[in-house]
Design a protein around this motif. Structure first.
Motif: not given
Length: 593
Positions: A181, A185, A242-243, A245-246, A290-291, A294, A298
């Motif tokens: 993560l 980011r 993860l990638y 989502l970001v 995972l959300r 994230k 943020r």
């Protein structure tokens, strides 16, 4: 029904930090820690909860120390989370044996030989024990064999809690989800193996819920309960998710690292058997977990929070209170306003104001009462909450030292984190020859301080931060605060008492309402609001109020990127974001039983 006495080892680790706050709702808790923690602050959120549990100190490698600690704590149930080398690939075998095998054996004997009160011992296990491929897993497997032997031969009520791939906020940064993560980011590439290994990913709040469900369960000695979702997902899928989502670029580099020899290709908990044994199932699936991470990440966490005092923590300006009592309120207020608005330099008016008033020492001391009478809405609870969440809180003020320091201490801020301007008094003024209740010595001079010049606060911030690590935030109403913003990661203007147009126009973020509650999400991020929902009711109310206020638009921005990140963290219309902020730590919405 009386609350059971529960002893928890490894009380400062990743799992314990999620477990202990929930455990306090239903048990009398003692944490068994190493002696090095004596007198030292505990990690958040445990430090804030410190008055609610007891602490015992012992090194599990010593049977005598362990037995004494267990006898003193008199636990009815013990949760053994302590272990060495959970994430150390090159763990020394002797270290592993002394901590994980000898330490567990000493705890077993202390619980069932040194005392007769222990009714259950829960031992944290790892799925890697089933086919060990590293020193840590081998030592844990050996420790469990002793547990199983004593359960069979002596009937000791020992139960295993096999925790599958735990992840979530607060996880060590070098573990897989955190590392991937952080790379995502940063928009960087993430070297990894081919990622074909499939793990059962369990969110940390579910781990805590599973252990609590096991606590007190009537199971045969030696029974192990598997804590997982029952679903195995490949590492490459998790990294890719993860990638996505970001969404900041970069990518996982599959196959850039070699796979570990002998590594098990698939691990998944027997969720059905667990449900049958203790009536519990994981509630948070991988997508939702995972959300949640994230969303929480943020908005960054600011470890150091600096407050101005006058017109920020209290609704008065101390120098104006003095001037009013001396009948020179309007003259001094004009000078204060000009300096705070940035129309004149603070150093040009600081001495003029004090010379105009020439206060007595007693009049300066009387400002303390004005500060407390006019404390800003929610200021006290916000300061307490921030410190309980692990932030270091400071006051840096151009106000007068004695009233500012006493006010800061009243709010719970340590004296060594408070800076203001000291005064000296003419020892030959007033009725110095008489012993009177009022100290009528007159003002002589102020200390030579960076806080008496417009650009001096930045210097004080840097001095207080020193070599400490972590992000910093400053909140204040005036121009000197705005200029000090260069020394911190985020300056937040405050207009709840006085709106100063230049500060409002230039501050990266600005609070327009009287309440300081919106500072909580700004300083602590979504995780802070979510943690507060598990605190006593008045802090739950404060969290709800903060979220309500930011939804009404009381936080404004002059930085588009900052505004975008804030909206993504707190005003995201996605149901998952709303649920993550409004749910309890166990994942259930408020009111759900």
């Amino acid at each position: 029904m009386s609350r059971p006495r529960v002893l928890v080892t490894g009380g400062t680790g990743f799992v314990a930090r999620a477990l202990v706050p929930r455990l306090l709702d239903q048990a009398e808790v003692t944490l068994l820690l190493l002696e090095e923690y004596a007198g030292a602050p505990l990690p958040a959120p445990l430090d804030r909860l410190r008055p609610q549990f007891d602490v015992a100190y012992a090194d599990l490698r010593s049977y005598q120390l362990t037995a004494r600690a267990v006898r003193d704590a008199r636990p009815e149930r013990v949760i053994h989370l302590a272990a060495a080398g959970v994430s150390e690939p090159f763990l020394n075998p002797h270290t592993a044996v002394s901590h994980n095998v000898t330490g567990t054996l000493n705890l077993l004997r202390a619980c069932f030989e040194a005392t007769t009160q222990t009714q259950q011992l829960i031992v944290a296990r790892t799925p890697g024990e089933q086919q060990p491929t590293n020193v840590y897993a081998a030592s844990k497997a050996a420790a469990w064999q002793f547990c199983a032997m004593y359960a069979r031969a002596a009937g000791w009520p020992i139960h295993g809690a096999m925790i599958f791939q735990a992840y979530g906020p607060g996880q060590p940064p070098h573990l897989f989800v955190s590392a991937a993560l952080n790379a995502a980011r940063a928009g960087q590439e993430f070297p990894m193996t081919d990622g074909r290994q499939a793990k059962d990913w369990i969110f940390i709040d579910d781990v805590a819920g599973g252990i609590i469900a096991l606590l007190g369960a009537e199971l045969p000695p030696g029974t192990t309960v598997e804590l997982g979702t029952g679903v195995a997902t490949e590492l490459r899928v998790v990294a890719q998710q993860l990638y996505e989502l970001v969404g900041r670029g970069g990518r996982p580099l599959f196959g850039a690292l070699p796979s570990r020899p002998g590594e098990v290709e698939r691990q998944a908990a027997d969720a059905a058997t667990t449900a049958a044994l203790i009536g519990w199932r994981a509630r948070i699936d991988l997508d939702e977990g995972l959300r949640r991470i994230k969303i929480i990440m943020r908005w960054p966490h600011y470890e150091h929070v600096f407050f101005d005092c006058d017109s920020t923590l209290t609704a008065v300006e101390g120098i104006d209170v003095l001037a009013e009592s001396a009948g020179k309120g309007q003259r001094v207020a004009v000078l204060t306003q000009a300096a705070m608005d940035g129309q004149v330099e603070l150093e040009d008016v600081y001495e003029k104001r004090l010379r105009a008033v020439r206060p007595t020492h007693q009049q300066v001391l009387d400002i303390r009462r004005s500060y407390k009478r006019h404390i800003v809405e929610d200021a006290a609870r916000v300061v307490t909450a921030l410190q309980g969440l692990g932030h270091k809180v400071y006051i840096i003020s151009g106000g007068l030292a004695e009233p500012v320091e006493e006010f800061g201490i009243y709010l719970g801020i340590p004296r060594e984190r408070i800076r203001a301007v000291g005064l000296t008094y003419n020892e030959l003024s007033g009725r110095w020859w008489e012993k009177t209740a009022n100290d009528d010595r007159r003002y002589l001079a102020h200390a030579d301080s960076a806080l008496t010049v417009s650009d001096g606060k930045a210097q004080i911030v840097r001095e207080l931060l020193g070599q400490q690590r972590g992000r910093s935030l400053l909140v204040g109403d005036g121009y000197s605060d705005l200029r000090a913003g260069e020394a911190v990661n985020l300056f937040v203007g405050y207009g709840g008492v006085v709106t100063r147009p230049r500060v409002q126009a230039e501050a990266p973020a600005y609070i327009t309402c009287q309440s300081l509650a919106p500072l909580l999400p700004l300083a602590g991020g979504p995780a802070a609001l979510r943690l507060l929902r598990s605190w006593p009711m008045h802090y739950q109310t404060l969290s709800t109020k903060a979220l309500y206020l930011i939804h009404t638009g009381v936080v404004t921005f002059n930085d588009e990127h900052l505004q975008s990140r804030f909206r993504a963290a707190f005003l995201d219309p996605e149901p998952t974001a709303h649920q993550a902020l409004h749910s309890r730590p166990d994942g259930s919405p408020p009111g759900d039983s």
